[in-house]
Design a protein around this motif. Sequence first.
Motif: not given
Length: 324
Positions: A216-234
């Motif tokens: 378990l950990f946490g992700y801090q999005p930019p202020a006022g924003y919510d995460p909606t998707d993610m992908a792995e870069l090369p």
Amino acid sequence: MRVWLSVLFLLFLNLSASGEEPLERFRSGATMSVDRVALDPADPARVRVGQLTYLGGLRLTGSQHVFGGFSAMTLVGDRFTLLSDGGHLVAFSLGSDWQPRNVWFGALSAGPGTGWYKAQRDSESMTRDPATGRVWVGFEQYGAIWRFGPDGKAEAHAQPASMRRWNDNGGPESMVRLRSGAFIVISETTPGPGRKGRAAVRFAGDPTDPKVATMLFGYQPPAGYDPTDMAELPDGRWLVLNRRVSFSEFFTAKLVIVDPAWVRAGAVVSGREIATLAAPLLHDNFEALAVVREGDSTIVWIASDDNRMWFEQSLLLKFRLEKE
């Protein structure tokens, strides 16, 4: 007029989050049409936004009301699969002429609910294993993850213990299978450790396997924003799509690169912002993200969830990620 539209839109969001929308299904004869779109409608020559170069995009329109609501996507070769938040699927091939071919309409074969309301599907995230063709789908309201075989049939599902305290409307909004075989899942709204950022889980393997180790950990999005998707870069870093809705700007989005080297149990990690999609540029409810390679270029595809509202759009945009 803008104020009234904002009020109506927020009322719609509350209804959508409650899951009280009746589900529909694609009927025979469904079709999809497309229109090319400029990144900046007032300045079609503009192609640069932050660290991204715009390579083109489409507005997708369906002949039936059920079309839209795209919250996740996968891309294999030139074949897109878009998943709506009601469990609907639209797949098509897209070549250099930007004309979709072999368009297919369908739905997930199974899910955590079988009734007539959105909450009994609410599919918000999707990721794929390129070696096996298996696909994992995250269902937000249920805090559940289902695995589907390459034939589309459900193989396994779980409501991971690490996600059971997540908000009803804050389930697995963002999910990616890393090349290592590990999975990262981030909540849209559930607070992370110390009530900071957003709750996130690293699964050492298949999240539908209850024996798989978790962190378990946490992700801090930019202020006022919510995460909606993610992908792995090369290079192994994570690209996270974040969205904000407000009365003044409606939707805006930010793309953030996160270095997984900073991820530790109980830590709350943030990233570096690389681009913002806001007026006068195209801006909508961006919820779906895919990253692929084309030659030496890293290509970023972003799609939007139109909430099936007349003043929103189903957009599919293509960018090249430029070097830092």
